[in-house]
Scaffold this motif. Structure first.
Motif, mmCIF file in Angstrom:
data_model
loop_
_atom_site.group_PDB
_atom_site.id
_atom_site.type_symbol
_atom_site.label_atom_id
_atom_site.label_comp_id
_atom_site.label_asym_id
_atom_site.label_seq_id
_atom_site.Cartn_x
_atom_site.Cartn_y
_atom_site.Cartn_z
ATOM 1 N N ARG A 1 -29.675 -30.779 -10.552
ATOM 2 C CA ARG A 1 -30.200 -30.819 -11.836
ATOM 3 C C ARG A 1 -29.863 -29.250 -12.699
ATOM 4 N NH1 ARG A 1 -33.881 -34.671 -10.167
ATOM 5 N NH2 ARG A 1 -35.448 -32.896 -9.630
ATOM 6 N N ASN A 2 -29.512 -28.502 -11.579
ATOM 7 C CA ASN A 2 -29.227 -27.120 -12.088
ATOM 8 C C ASN A 2 -27.923 -26.937 -12.729
ATOM 9 O OD1 ASN A 2 -31.619 -25.539 -11.476
ATOM 10 N ND2 ASN A 2 -31.269 -25.172 -9.417
ATOM 11 N N TYR B 1 -23.866 -24.322 -11.020
ATOM 12 C CA TYR B 1 -24.872 -23.924 -9.914
ATOM 13 C C TYR B 1 -24.176 -24.567 -8.554
ATOM 14 C CZ TYR B 1 -28.722 -24.229 -6.602
ATOM 15 O OH TYR B 1 -29.597 -24.455 -5.879
ATOM 16 N N ARG C 1 -29.480 -17.917 -7.059
ATOM 17 C CA ARG C 1 -29.301 -19.243 -6.864
ATOM 18 C C ARG C 1 -30.596 -19.922 -6.228
ATOM 19 N NH1 ARG C 1 -25.922 -17.331 -9.355
ATOM 20 N NH2 ARG C 1 -27.500 -17.546 -10.850
ATOM 21 N N GLU D 1 -33.501 -19.968 -8.591
ATOM 22 C CA GLU D 1 -33.234 -21.108 -9.650
ATOM 23 C C GLU D 1 -33.651 -22.662 -9.087
ATOM 24 O OE1 GLU D 1 -29.379 -21.766 -11.426
ATOM 25 O OE2 GLU D 1 -28.777 -19.423 -11.175
ATOM 26 N N LEU D 2 -33.481 -22.641 -7.822
ATOM 27 C CA LEU D 2 -33.734 -23.882 -7.150
ATOM 28 C C LEU D 2 -35.298 -23.999 -6.836
ATOM 29 C CD1 LEU D 2 -33.176 -26.587 -5.443
ATOM 30 C CD2 LEU D 2 -32.986 -25.322 -3.450
ATOM 31 N N ARG E 1 -37.114 -24.726 -10.234
ATOM 32 C CA ARG E 1 -36.852 -26.023 -10.488
ATOM 33 C C ARG E 1 -37.804 -26.906 -9.809
ATOM 34 N NH1 ARG E 1 -34.078 -29.072 -13.857
ATOM 35 N NH2 ARG E 1 -32.890 -27.210 -14.436
#
Length: 695
Positions: free
Chosen positions: A231-232, A236, A257, A260-261, A264
Motif C-alpha cells: 500500500r506504500n 516503494y 523506507r 514509511e512501513l 503505515r
C-alpha cells in the motif's frame, strides 16, 4: 588567576594537567585548555562538594563503609531500610576517627538514615557473575560464541538492512552448533530525522533502542506487513527490492523506507485499536520514554526548518528544556507523532525480547551479549533531557598519537562526574541497566572510561584536550551490582593504552578484558601460545575496528590505509607491507609451525584489489581455519568469533579514523541468515572451534 590556583582547581575537578603518550613522553595541557574545560566542569558543580552524605554511598558486601558526615553530627546510630522491606538498625563504628557502617551482606539499593541525614546505600557484590556461574557447571567444555553486526544480517523482505528478527534466527542456528553466546553490535537509539547518522557507536541515547532494527513480525503477521508495504506504492516496492539486493546498506534510503512501513502499520493497525500491552509499556518506561519521544518529534520539526534545527542547543530557548510549558504544549499538539515514537520503541523492545528469548530457548547458556557505546551524541535526546548529568559543552576522543597526529574527536560527550554524583549515579545506573535489560551479557566499549576520558573543550581541537577522572571504584561496584541483578557477564573493551592498575581493578570486580589474536604477543614480537592468554578475558580473533583474519593476511587493511592516506608520518605502504610480512611469519609459526606446515602464499595481497582471489582462496582459507582453532584453545573462559572470520571475509565492518572513503557500518553478510552458517567452510571452522574449546 595564578598558576597555583589553576592547578588546584584542575585537581579538584579531576583534570590532569599532564599526560603520557604511548611512547612514554610527558605532555603538558595548556592553561587555556584547562580554563575552557573548567568552565564546563564547574558549571555542574564539583565532586564531593555536598557538605554531608552524598546522594548515594557505594560499598561492597562484607566490608566496613567509612562515611563523610559534618563535624557537628551527633548521631551515633544508623537505620537502614532494605529493598526487601526489612529494617536494620545499629551503632556506627569509628574508623580512624570517622564514622563507619558495619559490614552488610544484602546487596541492593537501600535507604540509609543517620540522624537527619538520608541517602541511598548501594551494596555491591564482590564481582560480576562469571562465565562459570552462567554456565552453571554444565559440561566440561569451555563455552564459545559468535559476534554479529545486526544491520549486516539478511532476511527476505528486510528492506535493505538487518533487524533483531534475524538475530533471533542466528541465535537459534548458532546454538544448534554449540554456541553459548551471541555478541551483537550496539542497538542504541539513533535519530529518526537524521538518517545519515548510522554509526552504532554514535547514539542519541543509550536508554532506548534503534527502532530501525525492530522486526515488524514481532507484533504483526507476515500478511499484514506485506500488505502494508504494497500500500506504500509501486515506487516503494521497487526501491525496497533494489536495497535488499545491494551489497552495502544505503542508510538514508533504507531508513526512509523502513519508517514509511512503520508509519503505515502504526496508522492502520495501532491507532484504531491500541494494544493494552503498548499502554503498559508506555507507563512502565515513564518519563524517560515520554521525553525521548517528544525529543524525536521536536527534532524532526526543527530539522525541517533550518540547518541548525538538528542541534537542540540552537532551538528556541523554551524548547531547550524538557520540562518547560512550551514543550508540554508542543507534545500535546503533536501527540500523534509522539505516540508513534513510543510505538516504535515498543516494537523494538518486543523484537529484542524475542531475540533474547530465542537464544535462551535454543539452549544458549549465556545468550545475547549487548554492546554499550562509550558516549552519546551531545545533540541527542539523552543530553537534552539530562543536561546536568552530561558534559554538553565538551566532547570526548583520544590524544594525539602516531596513527592520529592531531588526535581524535569522536563527536560524542560523556557523563559529568559531578553531575553523576549529584544525581546519585542515576544516569550511569540506568545506562548499564538498559544494556543488561534483555541479554546474558554486556560489552562496555572503551571500558577505561570508567576511570578517565580524554575530554575536549567545545570548538577546540583534539590536541587541546585533557584527561578527566571518574569515580572508578564506585562505577565498577555499580557495574557488578547491576550485572548480578541481571545475572549477566561483563566484558570490557580494554585494548590500547591501559594501565596495569586498571586491569587489576577490573579483574577484581569480574569485568573481563579482551584478548585479541593480533595483540597477544611477547615483548619480542612473538605470538603468545593460547594456553598463556588471560583467564580473566574473552578470546577473539578480531573486532569490528580491526582487519579480519583473511584481510589481515592478504593486507586488505593496508591497501585501504594507503588508498586513503591514513598512515603515520614517515610511514608508507612498503614499510607496512614489510612489517606485515614479518608478522605473518610469526603468526604462522605460533599456529602451526611446530607441525612443519609451510605458510600459504600471501602474494595475492600485492595484486590490485580487483584481481584478488575471493575469501575462499587456499591461503586465506588455511589461515582462517588455523586462527579459529588457535583462539579456540585460549585459556580464556569464553571465546567469541566474529561472523566475518567464520565466513573468511576480507573486509572489516569499520576502519577507525575514517568518515568517508571506507563503507563503515554498511557491509551486509553474503547470504541469508537462515543459511549463513551452513557452508562447508563455516562447518569446518565450527569443528575447529569446538575442538579447541574442548582441549
Amino acid at each position: 588567576m595564578n598558576n597555583r590556583d589553576l592547578v588546584d582547581r584542575a585537581r579538584h575537578a579531576g583534570l590532569s594537567m599532564r599526560w603520557r603518550d604511548a611512547a612514554g613522553q610527558i605532555h603538558r595541557v595548556s592553561n587555556e585548555s584547562v580554563r575552557r574545560l573548567l568552565a564546563v566542569l564547574e558549571g555542574h558543580g564539583l565532586p564531593g562538594s555536598t557538605g554531608g552524605l552524598p546522594p548515594m554511598v557505594v560499598t561492597v558486601e562484607g566490608q566496613v563503609t567509612p562515611l563523610t558526615l559534618p563535624d557537628n553530627t551527633q548521631a551515633t546510630h544508623f537505620r537502614l531500610e532494605m529493598e526487601s522491606g526489612d529494617v536494620v538498625e545499629g551503632p556506627l563504628r569509628r574508623i580512624r576517627g570517622r564514622p563507619a557502617l558495619p559490614p552488610l551482606r544484602l546487596c541492593g539499593y537501600h535507604r540509609l538514615s543517620i540522624g537527619l541525614h538520608v541517602t541511598t546505600l548501594a551494596v555491591a557484590p564482590l564481582t560480576c557473575p562469571t562465565v562459570g556461574t552462567r554456565m552453571d557447571g554444565a559440561g566440561p567444555d569451555r563455552p564459545w560464541g559468535l559476534g554479529a553486526q545486526v544491520y549486516s544480517l539478511r532476511t527476505p523482505g528486510d528492506g535493505g538492512m538487518g533487524h533483531l528478527g534475524a538475530v533471533a534466527t542466528l541465535a537459534r542456528l548458532a546454538a544448534a552448533r554449540g554456541a553459548d553466546a551471541l555478541a551483537i553490535s550496539p542497538v542504541h537509539a539513533m535519530f529518526a530525522a537524521r538518517m545519515e547518522q548510522y554509526s552504532p557507536y554514535s547514539p542519541s541515547t543509550r536508554l532506548f533502542l534503534n527502532v530501525l532494527l525492530a522486526d515488524p513480525l514481532a507484533v504483526f503477521d507476515t500478511a499484514t506487513v506485506q500488505a502494508a508495504g504494497l500500500r506504500n506504492g509501486r515506487a516503494y516496492v521497487d526501491t525496497v527490492r533494489i536495497l535488499e539486493d545491494a551489497p552495502l546498506i544505503d542508510w538514508p534510503q533504507a531508513a526512509a523506507r523502513r519508517y514509511e512501513l512503520l508509519r503505515r502499520l502504526y496508522d492502520e493497525r495501532i491507532v484504531p485499536n491500541p494494544p493494552a500491552e503498548l499502554a503498559q509499556f508506555r507507563k512502565a518506561c515513564g518519563t524517560a520514554l515520554q521525553q525521548h519521544a517528544i525529543f524525536e518529534t521536536l527534532h524532526a520539526y526543527f530539522t525541517t526548518r533550518g540547518g541548525r534545527g538538528g542541534d537542540w542547543r540552537q532551538w528556541p530557548l523554551a524548547m531547550r528544556h524538557p520540562d518547560s510549558p512550551e514543550v508540554a504544549r508542543f507534545a500535546h499538539e503533536f501527540a500523534h507523532d509522539v505516540s508513534f515514537h513510543v510505538f516504535v520503541q515498543w516494537l523494538a523492545a518486543k523484537s529484542m525480547e524475542q531475540a533474547c528469548g530465542a537464544a535462551r530457548a535454543a539452549g544458549m547458556r549465556i545468550g545475547l551479549v549487548a554492546d554499550m557505546a562509550v558516549g552519546v551524541d551531545p545533540t541527542g535526546s539523552e543530553c537534552w533531557a539530562r543536561q546536568q548529568e552530561f558534559l554538553v559543552g565538551a566532547s570526548i576522543g583520544a590524544p594525539p598519537d602516531a596513527l592520529s597526529p592531531v588526535g581524535q574527536d569522536w563527536g560524542l560527550t560523556t557523563f559529568s562526574p559531578a553531575g553523576l554524583q549529584a544525581g546519585g549515579y542515576r544516569a550511569f545506573i540506568e545506562t548499564v541497566r538498559a544494556g543488561l535489560a534483555h541479554g546474558g551479557g554486556l560489552r562496555i566499549d572503551h571500558v577505561m572510561a570508567l576511570e578517565r576520558l580524554w575530554v575536549i573543550p567545545q570548538g577546540g581541537t583534539s590536541a587541546e584536550g585533557a584527561y578527566l577522572s571518574f569515580p572508578v571504584r564506585d562505577l565498577m561496584r555499580l557495574v557488578a551490582l547491576e550485572a548480578t541483578r541481571a545475572n549477566a557477564i561483563v566484558i570490557g573493551e580494554d585494548l590500547g593504552t591501559v594501565t596495569s592498575a586498571f586491569r587489576t581493578m577490573a579483574q577484581k570486580h569480574g569485568i573481563m578484558g579482551m584478548n585479541v589474536l593480533f595483540f597477544e604477543r611477547t615483548p619480542q614480537g612473538a605470538f603468545k601460545p593460547p594456553g598463556t592468554w588471560s583467564p580473566g578475558a574473552t578470546a577473539m580473533t578480531t573486532t569490528h575496528d580491526l582487519p579480519t583474519v583473511a584481510g589481515w593476511w592478504q593486507g586488505t587493511d593496508i591497501d585501504w590505509r594507503v588508498k586513503l592516506g591514513q598512515m603515520a608520518p614517515g610511514v608508507d605502504g612498503v614499510t607496512l607491507n614489510d612489517e606485515r610480512e614479518n608478522d605473518r611469519t610469526a603468526l604462522w609459526a605460533a599456529m602451526v609451525g611446530q607441525r612443519g606446515t609451510q605458510p600459504p602464499d600471501p602474494a595475492a595481497r600485492r595484486k590490485p584489489p580487483a584481481e584478488k582471489p575471493p575469501a575462499t582462496a587456499d591461503g586465506a582459507v588455511k589461515v582462517v581455519d588455523e586462527a579459529i582453532g588457535f583462539v579456540g584453545r585460549a585459556a580464556c573462559p569464553l571465546a567469541v568469533i566474529p561472523i566475518e572470520d567464520l565466513l573468511g571475509l576480507n573486509e572489516q565492518p569499520n576502519l577507525p579514523g575514517t568518515t568517508t572513503g571506507h563503507p563503515n557500518w554498511c557491509r551486509r553478510y553474503p547470504g541469508m541468515t537462515a543459511t549463513l552458517l551452513s557452508g562447508v567452510d563455516a562447518r569446518r571452522r565450527f569443528g575447529r572451534l569446538r575442538t579447541g574449546r574442548s582441549s
